[in-house]
Write an enzyme that holds these catalytic residues in place. Structure first.
Site, PDB file in Angstrom:
ATOM      1  CG  HIS A   1      44.520  76.499  48.964  1.00 10.96           C
ATOM      2  ND1 HIS A   1      45.301  77.396  48.263  1.00 10.96           N
ATOM      3  CD2 HIS A   1      43.850  77.243  49.894  1.00 10.96           C
ATOM      4  CE1 HIS A   1      45.115  78.608  48.738  1.00 10.96           C
ATOM      5  NE2 HIS A   1      44.245  78.542  49.744  1.00 10.96           N
TER       6      HIS A   1
ATOM      7  CG  ASP B   1      38.369  81.431  52.042  1.00  5.47           C
ATOM      8  OD1 ASP B   1      39.340  81.293  52.803  1.00  5.47           O
ATOM      9  OD2 ASP B   1      38.434  82.031  50.956  1.00  5.47           O
TER      10      ASP B   1
HETATM   11  C1  HEM Z   1      43.116  78.117  53.547  1.00  3.24           C
HETATM   12  C2  HEM Z   1      40.345  79.276  49.749  1.00  3.24           C
HETATM   13  C3  HEM Z   1      43.927  82.001  47.949  1.00  3.24           C
HETATM   14  C4  HEM Z   1      46.447  81.252  52.013  1.00  3.24           C
HETATM   15  C5  HEM Z   1      42.074  78.157  52.659  1.00  3.24           C
HETATM   16  C6  HEM Z   1      40.864  77.390  52.759  1.00  3.24           C
HETATM   17  C7  HEM Z   1      40.101  77.715  51.703  1.00  3.24           C
HETATM   18  C8  HEM Z   1      40.810  78.688  50.914  1.00  3.24           C
HETATM   19  C9  HEM Z   1      38.718  77.169  51.368  1.00  3.24           C
HETATM   20  C10 HEM Z   1      40.554  76.366  53.882  1.00  3.24           C
HETATM   21  C11 HEM Z   1      39.878  76.964  55.070  1.00  3.24           C
HETATM   22  C12 HEM Z   1      40.675  77.990  55.820  1.00  3.24           C
HETATM   23  O1  HEM Z   1      41.472  77.668  56.707  1.00  3.24           O
HETATM   24  O2  HEM Z   1      40.497  79.152  55.500  1.00  3.24           O
HETATM   25  C13 HEM Z   1      41.083  80.101  48.938  1.00  3.24           C
HETATM   26  C14 HEM Z   1      40.649  80.592  47.646  1.00  3.24           C
HETATM   27  C15 HEM Z   1      41.659  81.353  47.144  1.00  3.24           C
HETATM   28  C16 HEM Z   1      42.738  81.349  48.118  1.00  3.24           C
HETATM   29  C17 HEM Z   1      39.304  80.275  47.011  1.00  3.24           C
HETATM   30  C18 HEM Z   1      41.747  82.057  45.831  1.00  3.24           C
HETATM   31  C19 HEM Z   1      41.385  81.484  44.712  1.00  3.24           C
HETATM   32  C20 HEM Z   1      44.926  82.026  48.890  1.00  3.24           C
HETATM   33  C21 HEM Z   1      46.171  82.728  48.750  1.00  3.24           C
HETATM   34  C22 HEM Z   1      46.877  82.522  49.903  1.00  3.24           C
HETATM   35  C23 HEM Z   1      46.080  81.675  50.756  1.00  3.24           C
HETATM   36  C24 HEM Z   1      46.568  83.572  47.539  1.00  3.24           C
HETATM   37  C25 HEM Z   1      48.234  83.020  50.331  1.00  3.24           C
HETATM   38  C26 HEM Z   1      49.004  83.812  49.639  1.00  3.24           C
HETATM   39  C27 HEM Z   1      45.751  80.358  52.773  1.00  3.24           C
HETATM   40  C28 HEM Z   1      46.179  79.894  54.092  1.00  3.24           C
HETATM   41  C29 HEM Z   1      45.238  78.964  54.524  1.00  3.24           C
HETATM   42  C30 HEM Z   1      44.223  78.905  53.476  1.00  3.24           C
HETATM   43  C31 HEM Z   1      47.412  80.354  54.860  1.00  3.24           C
HETATM   44  C32 HEM Z   1      45.227  78.193  55.857  1.00  3.24           C
HETATM   45  C33 HEM Z   1      46.143  77.002  55.794  1.00  3.24           C
HETATM   46  C34 HEM Z   1      46.104  76.243  57.133  1.00  3.24           C
HETATM   47  O3  HEM Z   1      46.846  76.637  58.027  1.00  3.24           O
HETATM   48  O4  HEM Z   1      45.302  75.318  57.261  1.00  3.24           O
HETATM   49  N1  HEM Z   1      42.014  78.945  51.526  1.00  3.24           N
HETATM   50  N2  HEM Z   1      42.340  80.596  49.194  1.00  3.24           N
HETATM   51  N3  HEM Z   1      44.912  81.389  50.112  1.00  3.24           N
HETATM   52  N4  HEM Z   1      44.572  79.753  52.447  1.00  3.24           N
HETATM   53 FE1  HEM Z   1      43.479  80.126  50.783  1.00  3.24          FE
END
Ligand code: HEM
Length: 346
Positions: free
Chosen positions: A224, A152
């Site tokens: 996601h 993440d």
């Molecule tokens: C990407 C986990 C909540 C925004 C990711 C990734 C994971 C992850 C594993 C892929 C790796 C990375 O690029 O970081 C989670 C978990 C969450 C959560 C476990 C809560 C249960 C959120 C929320 C937002 C968010 C609430 C925004 C309001 C993003 C964004 C990316 C991302 C912008 C990158 C997308 C890209 O450009 O590839 N998240 N996330 N995440 N997450 Fe989350």
């Protein structure tokens, strides 16, 4: 002399990745605003007292101020342009609640004892002003993974340029400020672990072991990553800087992710949340929510560092549009009817 850069005026929004964090959202007793503002003014000195002895542990603390508390505590200052309460979302299947929060402290370090000691000192400084607190102790898990087992944070904007542009207000009297949204998620790991790894990868949009983004023709539109990759009208990607950490209590079967996202304009994070909860197109919600429930939701303004320490040095001057509030009605004369901020002596 040239104007200071946003990164010279900000709090430690862009602190290096830490091993542990305490995320603590507080409410402040009605009538105790002065005491809370005085405690906030002590924060930089408290941080120095705790952190100076062990500089290699990289202790840092960001303080955020909620919308209602801003009006109660800093009535002499114009409202930050995008400060408003967290907007709750009600999707067809999942909802994002808005929960109380006057202040946020995001405390980071390489070792937990420094975080704990700083929060303990802050607690003493706040005294009776503290009404309630929601405190989460986050830890860095293997390989930068969350408790769903995925890495993440990979696609965060990179330092030293993209992260600054993404998170810090670039100009105006609140140069170097930021906005932060936090949400506490709890996971249903039993349901999650019943999925095959391939199905989990389709939920996230990346491979689990190697952390590679799935090709566009394989990545589902309700993954996601797909729903959080957003662009403005010019096709430029709209980004935020995240510093999520896992937390949990094994005995109680609690497994969570504390989401924290910084942006120069909170509308970027809010658009991502609308995609996740309402869906894009509507109804096509983020599949991660079938395994993760949001229990809290707060939005805070992260003022420039010197506003915390010395709020009186910010004096209002008329007619600066950069402090117009999202919610303030514009007066009939077309002016914004509010002041700008000038650091006295500058
Ligand atoms: C990407 C986990 C909540 C925004 C990711 C990734 C994971 C992850 C594993 C892929 C790796 C990375 O690029 O970081 C989670 C978990 C969450 C959560 C476990 C809560 C249960 C959120 C929320 C937002 C968010 C609430 C925004 C309001 C993003 C964004 C990316 C991302 C912008 C990158 C997308 C890209 O450009 O590839 N998240 N996330 N995440 N997450 Fe989350």
């Amino acid at each position: 002399m040239s104007d200071p850069r946003p990164q010279d005026l900000c709090q430690s929004v862009l602190a290096p990745p830490a091993r542990v964090s305490i995320f603590i959202t507080l409410t402040i007793r009605e009538g105790a605003e002065g005491a809370a503002v005085a405690a906030l003014a002590q924060l930089p000195a408290l941080k120095r007292s705790v952190g100076f002895r062990e500089p290699e542990q990289q202790l840092s603390c960001v303080a955020g101020i909620g919308s209602r508390f801003w009006d109660r505590a800093y009535p002499h200052l114009p409202r930050p342009a995008h400060l408003h309460p967290f907007i709750p979302l009600e999707g067809s299947k999942h909802s994002a609640p808005s929960t109380p929060g006057d202040l946020l402290f995001h405390v980071r370090a390489m070792r937990f004892d420094l975080c704990f000691e700083l929060v303990r000192q802050l607690r003493l400084a706040l005294g009776d002003a503290l009404e309630s607190a929601d405190e989460v102790h986050g830890f860095r898990y293997f390989d930068e993974r969350d408790l769903l087992g995925f890495v993440d944070g990979t696609e965060n904007p990179e330092p030293p340029v993209d992260d600054v542009v993404t998170t810090l207000v670039p100009d105006g009297p609140y140069t170097g400020a930021s906005y932060v949204i936090v949400q506490k998620y709890l996971h249903d790991l039993t349901a999650w672990n019943a999925l095959s790894v391939e199905d989990q990868e389709r939920v996230i949009g990346r491979t689990k072991l190697d952390d590679i983004e799935l090709p566009d023709d394989v990545k589902p539109s309700n993954s996601h990553v797909a729903l959080n990759t957003i662009e403005d009208a010019d096709g430029t990607q709209r980004q935020i800087v995240r510093d999520n950490l896992p937390f949990g209590n094994v005995g109680e079967g609690e497994f969570g992710t504390y989401f924290i996202g910084y942006a120069a304009d909170p509308d970027v994070t809010e658009e991502m949340l609308r995609h996740m909860f309402l869906g894009n197109p509507p109804g096509n919600y983020d599949r991660i929510l079938d395994f993760s429930t949001a229990h809290t939701g707060c939005l805070f303004f992260v003022p420039p560092a010197d506003l915390l320490e010395n709020p009186q040095s910010f004096a209002a001057a008329p007619d600066d549009p950069s402090t117009a509030s999202d919610t303030d009605p514009t007066p009939a004369d077309g002016s914004l009817g509010i002041g700008s901020l000038r650091r006295s002596g500058s």
